[in-house]
Design an enzyme around this catalytic site. Structure first.
Site, short mmCIF file in Angstrom:
data_model
loop_
_atom_site.label_atom_id
_atom_site.label_comp_id
_atom_site.label_asym_id
_atom_site.label_seq_id
_atom_site.Cartn_x
_atom_site.Cartn_y
_atom_site.Cartn_z
N GLN A 164 12.43 20.94 -16.23
CA GLN A 164 11.86 19.70 -17.06
C GLN A 164 10.65 19.84 -18.25
N ARG A 210 38.45 33.55 -26.40
CA ARG A 210 38.07 32.17 -26.28
C ARG A 210 37.64 31.87 -27.87
N CYS A 219 8.48 28.48 -8.94
CA CYS A 219 9.48 27.67 -9.85
C CYS A 219 10.43 26.88 -8.96
N ARG A 277 21.72 42.79 -22.54
CA ARG A 277 21.90 41.65 -21.83
C ARG A 277 23.53 41.38 -21.68
N TYR A 288 26.18 33.67 -27.04
CA TYR A 288 25.75 33.85 -28.49
C TYR A 288 26.67 34.59 -28.99
N GLU A 339 25.10 34.55 -22.72
CA GLU A 339 25.06 33.09 -22.70
C GLU A 339 25.92 32.45 -23.84
N HIS A 365 12.31 31.18 -24.57
CA HIS A 365 12.23 30.64 -25.94
C HIS A 365 11.04 29.75 -25.42
N CYS A 398 5.44 24.43 -18.30
CA CYS A 398 6.12 24.48 -16.74
C CYS A 398 5.52 23.13 -15.97
N HIS A 432 26.29 28.97 -22.72
CA HIS A 432 25.82 27.72 -22.40
C HIS A 432 26.65 26.56 -22.64
N TRP A 489 23.76 16.72 -16.97
CA TRP A 489 24.98 16.73 -16.83
C TRP A 489 25.52 17.41 -15.45
P1 FAD Z 1 2.58 9.47 -5.74
O1 FAD Z 1 3.67 10.64 -5.62
O2 FAD Z 1 3.40 8.10 -5.43
O3 FAD Z 1 1.42 9.66 -4.84
C1 FAD Z 1 0.41 8.83 -4.49
C2 FAD Z 1 -0.31 9.03 -3.34
O4 FAD Z 1 -1.46 8.02 -3.26
C3 FAD Z 1 0.70 8.87 -2.09
O5 FAD Z 1 0.52 9.97 -1.23
C4 FAD Z 1 -0.01 7.67 -1.39
O6 FAD Z 1 0.23 7.76 0.36
C5 FAD Z 1 -1.36 7.67 -1.74
N1 FAD Z 1 -2.05 6.47 -1.87
C6 FAD Z 1 -1.66 5.34 -2.13
N2 FAD Z 1 -2.64 4.46 -1.98
C7 FAD Z 1 -3.74 4.73 -1.25
C8 FAD Z 1 -4.70 4.18 -0.65
N3 FAD Z 1 -5.25 3.07 -1.02
N4 FAD Z 1 -5.59 5.30 0.15
C9 FAD Z 1 -5.03 6.63 0.20
N5 FAD Z 1 -4.02 7.12 -0.40
C10 FAD Z 1 -3.38 6.24 -1.02
N6 FAD Z 1 9.83 13.78 -10.54
C11 FAD Z 1 9.83 14.82 -11.23
O7 FAD Z 1 9.40 15.12 -12.01
N7 FAD Z 1 11.38 15.64 -11.09
C12 FAD Z 1 12.27 14.99 -9.98
O8 FAD Z 1 13.27 15.88 -9.89
C13 FAD Z 1 11.81 14.12 -9.13
N8 FAD Z 1 12.72 13.69 -8.30
C14 FAD Z 1 12.21 12.78 -7.56
C15 FAD Z 1 12.97 12.18 -6.51
C16 FAD Z 1 12.76 11.21 -5.59
C17 FAD Z 1 13.57 10.65 -4.60
C18 FAD Z 1 11.60 10.55 -5.90
C19 FAD Z 1 11.30 9.24 -4.80
C20 FAD Z 1 10.84 10.73 -6.79
C21 FAD Z 1 11.15 11.87 -7.77
N9 FAD Z 1 10.12 12.27 -8.83
C22 FAD Z 1 10.33 13.27 -9.53
C23 FAD Z 1 8.93 11.36 -8.99
C24 FAD Z 1 7.61 12.37 -8.63
O9 FAD Z 1 7.78 12.48 -7.21
C25 FAD Z 1 6.79 11.11 -8.91
O10 FAD Z 1 6.64 10.91 -10.40
C26 FAD Z 1 5.32 11.84 -8.68
O11 FAD Z 1 5.29 11.81 -7.12
C27 FAD Z 1 4.22 10.89 -9.15
O12 FAD Z 1 3.24 11.59 -8.75
P2 FAD Z 1 1.65 10.78 -8.14
O13 FAD Z 1 0.58 11.58 -7.79
O14 FAD Z 1 1.17 9.77 -9.64
O15 FAD Z 1 2.01 9.64 -7.11
P1 NAP Z 2 13.91 4.85 -14.06
O1 NAP Z 2 14.34 6.34 -14.37
O2 NAP Z 2 12.91 4.27 -14.59
O3 NAP Z 2 15.04 3.93 -13.68
C1 NAP Z 2 14.99 2.77 -13.07
C2 NAP Z 2 16.43 2.02 -13.09
O4 NAP Z 2 16.09 0.85 -12.65
C3 NAP Z 2 16.94 2.03 -14.45
O5 NAP Z 2 18.43 2.36 -14.12
C4 NAP Z 2 17.20 0.67 -14.64
O6 NAP Z 2 18.20 0.44 -15.42
C5 NAP Z 2 16.94 -0.20 -13.54
N1 NAP Z 2 15.99 -1.23 -13.53
C6 NAP Z 2 14.63 -1.38 -14.02
N2 NAP Z 2 14.35 -2.52 -14.12
C7 NAP Z 2 15.00 -3.28 -13.23
C8 NAP Z 2 15.21 -4.61 -12.72
N3 NAP Z 2 14.13 -5.48 -12.86
N4 NAP Z 2 16.44 -5.24 -12.14
C9 NAP Z 2 17.41 -4.18 -11.94
N5 NAP Z 2 17.36 -2.85 -12.33
C10 NAP Z 2 16.35 -2.53 -13.20
O7 NAP Z 2 13.09 5.00 -12.75
P2 NAP Z 2 13.46 5.92 -11.12
O8 NAP Z 2 14.90 6.16 -11.26
O9 NAP Z 2 12.70 5.14 -10.33
O10 NAP Z 2 12.63 7.20 -11.55
C11 NAP Z 2 11.28 7.18 -11.38
C12 NAP Z 2 10.76 8.33 -12.31
O11 NAP Z 2 11.09 9.59 -11.26
C13 NAP Z 2 11.75 8.86 -13.58
O12 NAP Z 2 10.97 8.44 -14.67
C14 NAP Z 2 12.16 10.12 -13.38
O13 NAP Z 2 11.63 10.80 -14.41
C15 NAP Z 2 11.76 10.57 -12.28
N6 NAP Z 2 12.59 11.46 -11.65
C16 NAP Z 2 13.03 12.43 -12.19
C17 NAP Z 2 14.28 13.32 -11.63
C18 NAP Z 2 14.88 14.17 -12.09
O14 NAP Z 2 15.77 14.90 -11.93
N7 NAP Z 2 14.09 14.71 -13.40
C19 NAP Z 2 14.89 12.52 -10.47
C20 NAP Z 2 14.17 11.44 -9.83
C21 NAP Z 2 13.19 10.69 -10.47
P3 NAP Z 2 18.84 -0.75 -16.05
O15 NAP Z 2 17.30 -1.45 -16.70
O16 NAP Z 2 19.87 -0.71 -17.14
O17 NAP Z 2 19.37 -1.82 -15.00
FE1 SF4 Z 3 10.52 26.34 -13.21
FE2 SF4 Z 3 10.55 25.43 -15.66
FE3 SF4 Z 3 10.44 23.62 -13.68
FE4 SF4 Z 3 8.41 25.18 -14.34
S1 SF4 Z 3 9.27 23.57 -15.66
S2 SF4 Z 3 9.01 24.75 -12.08
S3 SF4 Z 3 9.28 27.14 -15.16
S4 SF4 Z 3 12.10 25.29 -14.01
#
Ligand code: FAD
Ligand code: NAP
Ligand code: SF4
Length: 672
Positions: free
Chosen positions: A343, A179, A338, A218, A170, A168, A30, A357, A256, A581
């Site tokens: 997300q 069920r 993918c 399906r 439906y 799924e 969808h 995507c 689902h 979940w």
């Molecule tokens: P960044 O990824 O932070 O990249 C910035 C880059 O700039 C870095 O490579 C750094 O080395 C470089 N840089 C900084 N300063 C300089 C400088 N002065 N000169 C040269 N290079 C420099 N997002 C999702 O959407 N789904 C997820 O499931 C997800 N899971 C995550 C799990 C983990 C454990 C973490 C840590 C993050 C996850 N994220 C996820 C978040 C996602 O990775 C970030 O939102 C994304 O990487 C942000 O992209 P960005 O390019 O803005 O910055």
């Molecule tokens: P986040 O989702 O904003 O979570 C930050 C956590 O820190 C919150 O639980 C918040 O909860 C706590 N927090 C914030 N300020 C604080 C403070 N001053 N002192 C103590 N606790 C504080 O950020 P994130 O976990 O760093 O993730 C960053 C982004 O990466 C997210 O927005 C997410 O979209 C992305 N990401 C996505 C996935 C995914 O599976 N889709 C996985 C990883 C990351 P309280 O304020 O209640 O304490």
């Molecule tokens: Fe795959 Fe959907 Fe993630 Fe795109 S948004 S990478 S289609 S799961």
């Protein structure tokens, strides 16, 4: 060009009286464009792009045969001749590109999000507040005719076939499983009676549409819900739909409302093909495998090993419409894979937003986000090779700009390098492989191990300067935050420190959850093996129990973990709609103790002192891992000058994810 790289995947397939040019079917998704006819030109462009990319047969998102079947009010319905003209836009566009297309007919039954829903019996689904009304026998027969009428209209609109949505959870599933089916008439009771409804739909659609029209069914090859169908009942239904006139059977996996994940990234690739193989063994028409198949080598192996006759991929073709052509040209290392994050696709659908995507923001926006060749190539600097900078640099270079991409690190990827080490997120490696290849193909000049300082780019003659320097972890002002026990998630995920046996994680956002999964798992090389995953979620393809479910056998956790947040709401409430979940269930099975409503009093040699509901307590832990969000790094940015741009985390750290980072980077590059 190399010899045919994928002899099974790329060979034609006879389906009924027609032939598909290869074995790749784009499964139904969808998109949010199906519901209003004024979006049909966009939908046509979306399908045409996939047909041009080599897909043999695409299936539309679910279209309702009548108003009772609406998934939500005013969802796309096809039951009037008036709508034929709108659907023609789609079928003509696909045919012009040499593809075929089938309309999926879906009746949501008790999943309908409105008070006029109908089901086999008046039993509410656990995932929907609306209780359905049980259909009368007359209504059931009318619904059979409604499905067939939509099939007839689809044929008139130029579709090559239909897919009858029988999985799924439906409406059709609601009839087939005890069920949700407690009926006393000829559509309830015995297994034969319960499958009468889908069998009659197939037979009536065949009668009205004749032998040349593809009818795909399906089938729910495994229900994954208590009181679902047994294995034998699934096979009997497959035989009966074949006899009733289906040309091809597609696989659906789980309802689902199932509490077993079926498509999120932590599900091992091709996890359910064994269920498809069992169906294939009892019918003579082609059978299609689906779910977590995102790679041509994997698809080829499934066909070569006889598990299926064709492969249905939905999200992988959102991610890369050229998947098939790239595979055929021996360029599969250029496929934008993918990563099964859900997300931008499924999460959007459940939020009633248009799908797209994460790795390809053009998906479902083909007419809006266009990467035109530039007439005025410019010298562009992009600082930061995280997702935002990578997307921006490669799109700008593809358009013809001269792009230099700088990063201080020794590799591209930014924070994605931490995401990819989380157990169950191994797919994130693929995005970095893809961008690495794109850098090569588009001619981006990549400069690694170079930290750019303020003022450094001024003299180098760049006409556009894009700051994509991302974020740094926030260190909250807690007394004792400088204690040796305190570490940031970066230290943990980059392997800089060895974490002890008892840990407190501060911050229960996406990263806090990921860090807990990382710490709870025993280290292993690569993704979780399928047999272990099946045991963990209690799935068995051989069992005689209904729904294919058996007792779960979770892994023992590697550590004792506490996950804390200040908010009083349930931890993980704001994680992805369709994946949150799974993360919550995984941490529960790893015995992670979740503590909402915490106040952090101090950290000292004893551990973390916290107050909850005014009561003070001590968590005696070896380490306190800080996952308290991030702050933007944007020192390099020069405000007020048109040639300077900020994207990704450098622009805004709050609620940052890779979806926003990649979209913003791509959109900026499209406008340069
Ligand atoms: P960044 O990824 O932070 O990249 C910035 C880059 O700039 C870095 O490579 C750094 O080395 C470089 N840089 C900084 N300063 C300089 C400088 N002065 N000169 C040269 N290079 C420099 N997002 C999702 O959407 N789904 C997820 O499931 C997800 N899971 C995550 C799990 C983990 C454990 C973490 C840590 C993050 C996850 N994220 C996820 C978040 C996602 O990775 C970030 O939102 C994304 O990487 C942000 O992209 P960005 O390019 O803005 O910055
Ligand atoms: P986040 O989702 O904003 O979570 C930050 C956590 O820190 C919150 O639980 C918040 O909860 C706590 N927090 C914030 N300020 C604080 C403070 N001053 N002192 C103590 N606790 C504080 O950020 P994130 O976990 O760093 O993730 C960053 C982004 O990466 C997210 O927005 C997410 O979209 C992305 N990401 C996505 C996935 C995914 O599976 N889709 C996985 C990883 C990351 P309280 O304020 O209640 O304490
Ligand atoms: Fe795959 Fe959907 Fe993630 Fe795109 S948004 S990478 S289609 S799961």
């Amino acid at each position: 060009m190399p010899a045919k790289a994928y002899p099974h995947l790329l060979s034609p397939l006879d389906v009924g009286r027609t032939q598909l040019k290869n074995r790749v079917i784009m499964g139904s998704m969808h998109t949010g464009l199906e519901d209003r006819f004024w979006h049909y030109s966009k939908l046509a462009a979306y399908f045409a792009e996939r047909a041009r990319g080599g897909v043999a047969l695409s299936v539309t998102g679910g279209i309702n045969p009548n108003r009772h079947g609406w998934f939500y009010p005013l969802a796309g319905t096809f039951n009037r001749k008036l709508d034929i003209r709108n659907h023609r836009k789609i079928t003509d566009a696909v045919h012009a590109e040499g593809g075929k297309i089938a309309l999926q007919i879906l009746h949501a039954g008790r999943y309908s999000y409105h008070p006029f829903s109908r089901s086999a019996s008046a039993i509410k689904s656990p995932i929907n507040p609306f209780k359905p009304k049980a259909m009368s026998t007359r209504e059931v027969k009318k619904t059979v005719r409604d499905f067939a009428r939509t099939a007839e209209l689809a044929q008139a609109a130029g579709y090559d076939g239909i897919e009858i949505m029988g999985s799924e959870g439906y409406l059709i599933n609601q009839f087939t499983a005890p069920r949700s089916n407690k009926r006393k008439d000829e559509y309830g009771g015995s297994a034969e009676n319960r499958r009468r409804f889908p069998v009659e739909i197939v037979a009536e659609a065949r009668r009205r549409c004749g032998p040349d029209f593809i009818i795909m069914y399906r089938l729910s090859v495994i229900d994954l819900v208590p009181d679902g169908c047994t294995h034998e009942e699934v096979l009997a239904l497959a035989r009966d739909v074949e006899r009733a006139g289906a040309d091809i059977i597609n696989s659906g996996v789980g309802w689902h409302e199932a509490r077993v994940p079926t498509i999120v990234t932590s599900v091992p690739r091709a996890a359910f093909v064994e269920a498809t193989r069992q169906v294939k063994a009892v019918v003579s028409i082609p059978v299609v495998a689906s779910n977590r198949i995102n790679d041509p080598d994997l698809a080829e192996g499934i066909l070569a090993d006889g598990y299926a006759d064709a492969i249905s991929m939905a999200r992988p073709l959102l991610a890369d419409p050229e998947f098939v052509n790239k595979a055929a040209a021996g360029r599969s290392d250029e496929i934008n894979t993918c990563i099964a994050c859900n997300q931008a696709c499924l999460d959007h659908t459940f939020e009633l937003k248009r799908a797209s995507c994460l790795v390809n923001p053009r998906a479902c926006h083909e007419t809006e986000l266009v990467y035109l060749k530039t007439a005025q190539p410019k010298k562009v600097a992009v600082v930061g090779a995280g997702p935002a900078g990578l997307a921006c640099a490669t799109v700008a270079a593809e358009r013809g700009h001269h792009v230099t991409l700088f990063d201080q690190a020794e590799r591209i990827g930014g924070q994605f390098n931490m995401a990819k080490v989380i157990p169950g997120k191994e797919e994130f490696h693929q995005t970095l492989r893809y961008f690495g290849k794109r850098i090569e193909r588009t001619g981006v000049k990549l400069v690694l191990n170079r930290r750019i300082s303020e003022g450094e780019l001024e003299q180098e003659g760049f006409e556009e300067i894009v700051i994509a320097t991302g974020v740094t972890p926030r260190m909250p002002a807690i007394p004792g935050i400088d204690h040796a026990k305190v570490v940031s998630y970066v230290d943990v995920l980059t392997g800089k420190i060895e974490v002890g046996g008892r840990v407190a994680v501060i911050g229960a956002g996406g990263i806090g959850f990921d860090v807990c999964e990382f710490l709870a798992e025993h280290p292993r090389d690569g993704a979780q093996p399928l047999p272990e995953w099946l045991r963990e979620w209690g799935v068995d393809f051989q069992t005689q129990t209904r729904g294919g479910l058996v007792e779960k056998a979770p892994e023992t956790p590697a550590r004792q973990i506490y996950l804390l947040q200040r908010k009083t709401s349930a931890p993980g409430k704001d994680l992805g709609k369709t994946s949150g979940w799974v993360h919550r269930a995984t941490l529960k099975s790893r015995q992670v103790e979740m503590l909402p409503g915490c106040q952090y009093d101090r950290i000292d040699d004893h551990g973390l002192h916290v107050s909850q509901d005014g009561k003070q307590g001590l968590l005696e832990v070896d380490h306190v891992v800080i996952c308290a969000g991030q702050e933007s790094q944007r020192d390099l940015y020069r405000d007020g000058e048109a040639r300077w741009h900020l994207i990704g985390g450098a622009d805004l750290a709050a609620e940052l994810d890779a979806k926003r980072a990649i979209k913003q980077g791509s959109e900026l590059a499209a406008s340069l």
